[in-house]
Design an enzyme around this catalytic site. Structure first.
Site, PDB file in Angstrom:
ATOM      1  N   ARG A  82       0.847  -1.266   0.036  1.00  0.00           N
ATOM      2  CA  ARG A  82       0.116   0.082   0.065  1.00  0.00           C
ATOM      3  C   ARG A  82       0.979   1.174   0.085  1.00  0.00           C
ATOM      4  O   ARG A  82       1.942   1.327   0.627  1.00  0.00           O
ATOM      5  CB  ARG A  82      -0.876  -0.118   1.266  1.00  0.00           C
ATOM      6  CG  ARG A  82      -2.051  -1.108   1.032  1.00  0.00           C
ATOM      7  CD  ARG A  82      -2.379  -1.660   2.250  1.00  0.00           C
ATOM      8  NE  ARG A  82      -3.666  -2.607   2.197  1.00  0.00           N
ATOM      9  CZ  ARG A  82      -3.385  -3.677   1.944  1.00  0.00           C
ATOM     10  NH1 ARG A  82      -2.145  -4.500   1.894  1.00  0.00           N
ATOM     11  NH2 ARG A  82      -4.470  -4.568   1.905  1.00  0.00           N
ATOM     12  N   HIS A 107      -0.214  -2.293  -4.832  1.00  0.00           N
ATOM     13  CA  HIS A 107       0.572  -3.190  -5.715  1.00  0.00           C
ATOM     14  C   HIS A 107       0.833  -2.315  -6.919  1.00  0.00           C
ATOM     15  O   HIS A 107       0.690  -2.733  -8.051  1.00  0.00           O
ATOM     16  CB  HIS A 107      -0.156  -4.596  -6.169  1.00  0.00           C
ATOM     17  CG  HIS A 107      -0.364  -5.283  -4.956  1.00  0.00           C
ATOM     18  ND1 HIS A 107       0.432  -5.500  -3.863  1.00  0.00           N
ATOM     19  CD2 HIS A 107      -1.334  -6.250  -4.747  1.00  0.00           C
ATOM     20  CE1 HIS A 107       0.199  -6.368  -2.819  1.00  0.00           C
ATOM     21  NE2 HIS A 107      -0.887  -6.895  -3.424  1.00  0.00           N
ATOM     22  N   HIS A 177       3.459 -12.692  -5.592  1.00  0.00           N
ATOM     23  CA  HIS A 177       2.358 -13.080  -5.157  1.00  0.00           C
ATOM     24  C   HIS A 177       1.746 -14.305  -5.149  1.00  0.00           C
ATOM     25  O   HIS A 177       0.629 -14.739  -5.504  1.00  0.00           O
ATOM     26  CB  HIS A 177       1.286 -11.956  -5.593  1.00  0.00           C
ATOM     27  CG  HIS A 177       0.487 -11.457  -4.423  1.00  0.00           C
ATOM     28  ND1 HIS A 177      -0.477 -12.094  -3.783  1.00  0.00           N
ATOM     29  CD2 HIS A 177       0.288 -10.265  -3.940  1.00  0.00           C
ATOM     30  CE1 HIS A 177      -1.099 -11.375  -2.888  1.00  0.00           C
ATOM     31  NE2 HIS A 177      -0.685 -10.167  -3.073  1.00  0.00           N
ATOM     32  N   GLU A 315       4.888 -12.501   1.097  1.00  0.00           N
ATOM     33  CA  GLU A 315       5.442 -11.827   0.031  1.00  0.00           C
ATOM     34  C   GLU A 315       6.742 -10.858   0.888  1.00  0.00           C
ATOM     35  O   GLU A 315       6.323 -10.023   1.452  1.00  0.00           O
ATOM     36  CB  GLU A 315       4.140 -10.795  -0.261  1.00  0.00           C
ATOM     37  CG  GLU A 315       3.007 -11.407  -0.919  1.00  0.00           C
ATOM     38  CD  GLU A 315       1.773 -10.355  -0.727  1.00  0.00           C
ATOM     39  OE1 GLU A 315       1.699  -9.132  -0.763  1.00  0.00           O
ATOM     40  OE2 GLU A 315       0.776 -10.962  -0.022  1.00  0.00           O
TER      41      GLU A 315
HETATM   42  C1  BGC Z   1      -2.587  -7.550   0.516  1.00  0.00           C
HETATM   43  C2  BGC Z   1      -3.883  -8.001   0.543  1.00  0.00           C
HETATM   44  C3  BGC Z   1      -4.745  -8.157  -0.909  1.00  0.00           C
HETATM   45  C4  BGC Z   1      -3.925  -9.194  -1.767  1.00  0.00           C
HETATM   46  C5  BGC Z   1      -4.254  -9.163  -3.262  1.00  0.00           C
HETATM   47  C6  BGC Z   1      -2.120  -8.551  -0.481  1.00  0.00           C
HETATM   48  O1  BGC Z   1      -0.634  -8.197  -0.625  1.00  0.00           O
HETATM   49  O2  BGC Z   1      -1.991  -7.332   1.434  1.00  0.00           O
HETATM   50  O3  BGC Z   1      -4.744  -7.242   1.051  1.00  0.00           O
HETATM   51  O4  BGC Z   1      -6.208  -8.538  -0.743  1.00  0.00           O
HETATM   52  O5  BGC Z   1      -2.421  -8.658  -1.703  1.00  0.00           O
HETATM   53  O6  BGC Z   1      -4.298  -8.115  -3.821  1.00  0.00           O
END
Ligand code: BGC
Length: 336
Positions: A82, A107, A177, A315
């Site tokens: 974020r 992201h 991811h 991650e």
């Molecule tokens: C975030 C989640 C999100 C996911 C997919 C993760 O890195 O922390 O809140 O839903 O990514 O976007």
């Protein structure tokens, strides 16, 4: 064994997506895809040597570009996680990034994940993907090239090496991811898998999961994974940094912050005996158990639906919103 290329599917009429599969001498394999330079499948042996696919994903490329499906296996850039209010100041200049979720950036806006990458090089047991991002793309500065090299060796080690080049100083926080479920069993969630995270602290967050800048201690809380235990043991215990019903979706602060390679996490499946050790040279790891994926999602590969808590993403990254929080550790990209 050489890398095998095959056709995955079309994203649209003019955008074919390809697979690159690396197989090692044990028969273990990773299949990568040009879309988002992602991991499509990862076949690893259990204690009897039986192979199963231990990452979630889809059999049609189109699902990958829907953010609701959670960036399955994809590389994330330029900035994972974020950015508060979709803006930050770097070298005295303000940069505005897409508010692609609520009032913040998630992201990097998604572009690195949702576009095909070029394959720059393949070798006996590696594939290097590359993506060029022009200055100003999604608000980030610098004519910027990211490379991700995946290597699968004969010890079943999958190595991900990220390289970034920019013509001016900038910031970058790439991650992968992939969601793991070491059971390979489509009927099991990750609540039954054992996790250890080598961290005594996590980044405290507000009601929107944005870091407050404070660090919280895991000791004596449901956040504590300093000893291996089941993800499901405490996942629904009410806690200030957890959204009710979602479970773990938090950044842990690893012990070394100086760029040295360190053991970040262990994931273990008792039934099959599969075990994964995660190492990184980055200071953080977001542990996300797929709590935002809906229970009624049915799409997914043979190893099951990409649905609620079916996989855990580990991650490795700089902490979320580090670009706005001066006390968080960072290594910036120097012009080169
Ligand atoms: C975030 C989640 C999100 C996911 C997919 C993760 O890195 O922390 O809140 O839903 O990514 O976007």
């Amino acid at each position: 064994m050489a890398v095998e290329k095959s056709f995955f599917g079309n994203l649209d009429e003019s955008t074919p997506i390809y697979f690159y599969k690396i197989t090692n001498k044990n028969g273990a394999s990773v299949t990568l895809q040009t879309l988002g330079a992602g991991i499509h499948s990862l076949f690893m042996p259990d204690r009897e040597g039986k192979l199963a696919d231990v990452v979630l994903g889809f059999d049609d490329p189109k699902y990958y570009i829907n953010p609701d499906y959670g960036y399955q296996g994809l590389v994330v850039g330029r900035w994972a996680n974020r950015i508060r209010d979709g803006k930050f100041t770097f070298d005295s200049k303000e940069y505005i990034t897409p508010k692609n979720q609520g009032t913040w950036t998630l992201h990097g806006g998604g572009r690195f994940s949702f576009t095909p990458w070029e394959v720059e090089e393949t070798g006996e047991n590696f594939v290097t993907f590359m993506r060029f991002s022009p200055d100003g793309e999604d608000g980030f500065c610098g004519n910027f090239t990211m490379r991700v090299k995946y290597t699968l060796d004969d010890n079943n080690i999958l190595r991900l090496e990220y390289g970034v080049l920019s013509d001016i100083d900038t910031v970058a926080n790439p991650t992968n991811h992939a969601y793991f479920n070491l059971s390979g069993d489509k009927n099991r969630t990750v609540e039954d898998e054992y996790l250890l995270v080598n961290a005594d602290y996590f980044t405290e967050t507000d009601e929107n999961q944005l870091p407050t800048g404070e660090l919280g201690e895991v000791k004596d809380t449901m956040m504590d994974f300093t000893a291996l235990h089941k993800i499901g043991d405490n996942i629904d215990v009410p806690f200030r940094a957890i959204i009710e019903g979602i479970g773990y979706d938090n950044n842990y602060c690893l012990r070394n912050k100086d760029g040295k390679m360190q053991h970040a996490a262990t994931l273990y499946d008792e039934i099959t005996g599969r075990k994964m050790e995660v190492f990184t040279d980055l200071p953080g790891i977001q542990v996300y158990c797929g709590g935002w994926l809906k229970s009624d999602y049915t799409a997914g590969k043979e190893n099951g639906a990409v649905s609620y808590r079916r996989g855990v993403a580990l991650e490795t990254q700089f902490y979320p919103d580090t670009v706005n929080i001066k006390d968080f550790p960072i290594r910036t990209v120097k012009a080169n």
